[in-house]
Design a protein around this motif. Sequence first.
Motif, short mmCIF file in Angstrom:
data_model
loop_
_atom_site.label_atom_id
_atom_site.label_comp_id
_atom_site.label_asym_id
_atom_site.label_seq_id
_atom_site.Cartn_x
_atom_site.Cartn_y
_atom_site.Cartn_z
N VAL A 14 65.08 11.31 10.12
CA VAL A 14 65.04 9.86 9.89
C VAL A 14 66.33 9.39 9.24
O VAL A 14 66.92 8.37 9.64
N ASN A 15 66.82 10.15 8.25
CA ASN A 15 68.04 9.77 7.55
C ASN A 15 69.29 9.97 8.40
O ASN A 15 70.20 9.14 8.41
N ASP A 16 69.36 11.10 9.13
CA ASP A 16 70.54 11.40 9.95
C ASP A 16 70.80 10.32 10.98
O ASP A 16 71.96 10.00 11.29
N TYR A 17 69.75 9.75 11.54
CA TYR A 17 69.91 8.79 12.62
C TYR A 17 69.42 7.39 12.25
O TYR A 17 69.24 6.54 13.12
N LYS A 18 69.24 7.17 10.94
CA LYS A 18 68.84 5.85 10.43
C LYS A 18 67.72 5.23 11.25
O LYS A 18 67.82 4.10 11.75
N MET A 19 66.64 5.97 11.38
CA MET A 19 65.54 5.55 12.25
C MET A 19 64.68 4.45 11.66
O MET A 19 64.09 3.66 12.39
N ILE A 20 64.57 4.42 10.33
CA ILE A 20 63.63 3.49 9.69
C ILE A 20 64.34 2.70 8.60
O ILE A 20 65.03 3.28 7.76
N GLN A 21 64.16 1.37 8.63
CA GLN A 21 64.70 0.51 7.58
C GLN A 21 63.57 -0.32 6.96
O GLN A 21 62.50 -0.49 7.56
N ASP A 22 63.83 -0.81 5.76
CA ASP A 22 62.86 -1.70 5.11
C ASP A 22 62.53 -2.87 6.03
O ASP A 22 63.41 -3.48 6.64
N GLY A 23 61.25 -3.18 6.12
CA GLY A 23 60.80 -4.31 6.91
C GLY A 23 60.48 -3.99 8.36
O GLY A 23 60.01 -4.88 9.10
N ASP A 24 60.73 -2.75 8.78
CA ASP A 24 60.40 -2.38 10.15
C ASP A 24 58.90 -2.48 10.40
O ASP A 24 58.08 -2.29 9.49
N LYS A 25 58.56 -2.74 11.64
CA LYS A 25 57.17 -2.68 12.09
C LYS A 25 57.12 -1.62 13.18
O LYS A 25 57.63 -1.83 14.27
N ILE A 26 56.54 -0.48 12.83
CA ILE A 26 56.61 0.71 13.67
C ILE A 26 55.26 1.01 14.31
O ILE A 26 54.26 1.20 13.61
N ARG A 113 54.28 3.66 29.61
CA ARG A 113 55.33 3.11 28.74
C ARG A 113 55.35 1.59 28.85
O ARG A 113 55.53 0.88 27.85
N GLY A 114 55.17 1.07 30.07
CA GLY A 114 55.14 -0.38 30.25
C GLY A 114 54.00 -1.02 29.49
O GLY A 114 54.17 -2.05 28.83
N ALA A 115 52.81 -0.41 29.58
CA ALA A 115 51.64 -0.94 28.86
C ALA A 115 51.83 -0.85 27.36
O ALA A 115 51.47 -1.77 26.61
N LEU A 116 52.45 0.24 26.91
CA LEU A 116 52.70 0.42 25.48
C LEU A 116 53.70 -0.60 24.97
O LEU A 116 53.48 -1.25 23.93
N ASN A 117 54.79 -0.80 25.70
CA ASN A 117 55.79 -1.78 25.30
C ASN A 117 55.21 -3.19 25.24
O ASN A 117 55.47 -3.95 24.30
N SER A 118 54.43 -3.55 26.25
CA SER A 118 53.83 -4.88 26.28
C SER A 118 52.94 -5.12 25.08
O SER A 118 52.96 -6.20 24.47
N GLU A 119 52.17 -4.10 24.72
CA GLU A 119 51.24 -4.24 23.59
C GLU A 119 51.97 -4.40 22.26
O GLU A 119 51.64 -5.28 21.46
N ILE A 120 52.97 -3.58 22.03
CA ILE A 120 53.63 -3.65 20.72
C ILE A 120 54.51 -4.88 20.59
O ILE A 120 54.64 -5.44 19.50
N VAL A 121 55.09 -5.34 21.71
CA VAL A 121 55.86 -6.59 21.67
C VAL A 121 54.94 -7.76 21.36
O VAL A 121 55.26 -8.64 20.56
N ALA A 122 53.77 -7.75 21.99
CA ALA A 122 52.80 -8.83 21.75
C ALA A 122 52.35 -8.87 20.30
O ALA A 122 52.04 -9.93 19.76
N LYS A 123 52.34 -7.72 19.65
CA LYS A 123 51.92 -7.65 18.25
C LYS A 123 53.09 -7.81 17.27
O LYS A 123 52.90 -7.74 16.06
N GLY A 124 54.30 -7.99 17.80
CA GLY A 124 55.45 -8.25 16.94
C GLY A 124 56.07 -7.03 16.31
O GLY A 124 56.76 -7.14 15.28
N PHE A 125 55.89 -5.85 16.91
CA PHE A 125 56.48 -4.63 16.37
C PHE A 125 57.84 -4.38 17.01
O PHE A 125 58.03 -4.62 18.21
N ASN A 126 58.78 -3.90 16.21
CA ASN A 126 60.16 -3.74 16.69
C ASN A 126 60.56 -2.31 17.00
O ASN A 126 61.62 -2.07 17.57
#
Length: 242
Positions: A14-26, A113-126
């Motif tokens: 996570v740290n090596d590739y800066k995967m997570i920042q404050d305020g993320d919705k994962i 992947r398409g169904a997953l992307n559609s769902e998380i975008v609809a829920k406001g996750f980045n």
Amino acid sequence: MTTQQLLSPFRRAVNDYKMIQDGDKIAVGVSGGKDSLVLLTLLRHFQKYFDVKFDLLAVTIDMGFTDNAFAPVAEYCTQIGVEYDVVKTDIAEIVFDIRKETNPCSLCSKMRRGALNSEIVAKGFNKLALGHHLDDVVETFMLSLFYEGRLNTFQPTSYMSRSGVTLIRPMIYLAEKDISGLAKTMPVVKSSCPADKNTEREKMKQLLKDLSKHYPDLPQKFANAIMHPERYNLWDKVDNAN
């Protein structure tokens, strides 16, 4: 290995590739298999015990094989305090009954992947976290070499411009055998897919296993060649000084 033992290489990735920042919705893509359940567990511990504030959601794409197959996963998410969302689809019927695909994995993967992307975008996750581990890195590298003639594998983080979602893979430093050990304590859902264990990736996994009998620690050596900053690595770590 225990959860605490796996958290160390998890946090390093996570740290090596800066995967997570404050305020993320994962959002975590949870198939019900061992990899995704361990990923969800480690992210929950990371959320609770490390100084990074982010929202966490588990999402399962139900392909329509078996009714109520993911009830144990729903119960587990309740136990660890993570919101859980099941998206029902007709992917199984389309791929196996209507299209009758002889090589179903590619189409199935794109549809899931398409169904997953559609769902998380609809829920406001980045961000979307996927459960790929060190062995997956090496197997993907070998598949690319054997079938495409390229030195290539997936990236630790990838931005999908069409959806605006960033993929993260926090388990790239974890070996599958260690993940399997921890997953024994979790409600792993057995795959109902007819193509399970009969894929090119599975063949590559077996090839690496056979080669490792003669060349010890071969997957780790491949991983070192890919990841090590002083070798011919395919990944560049993010400069934390910037």
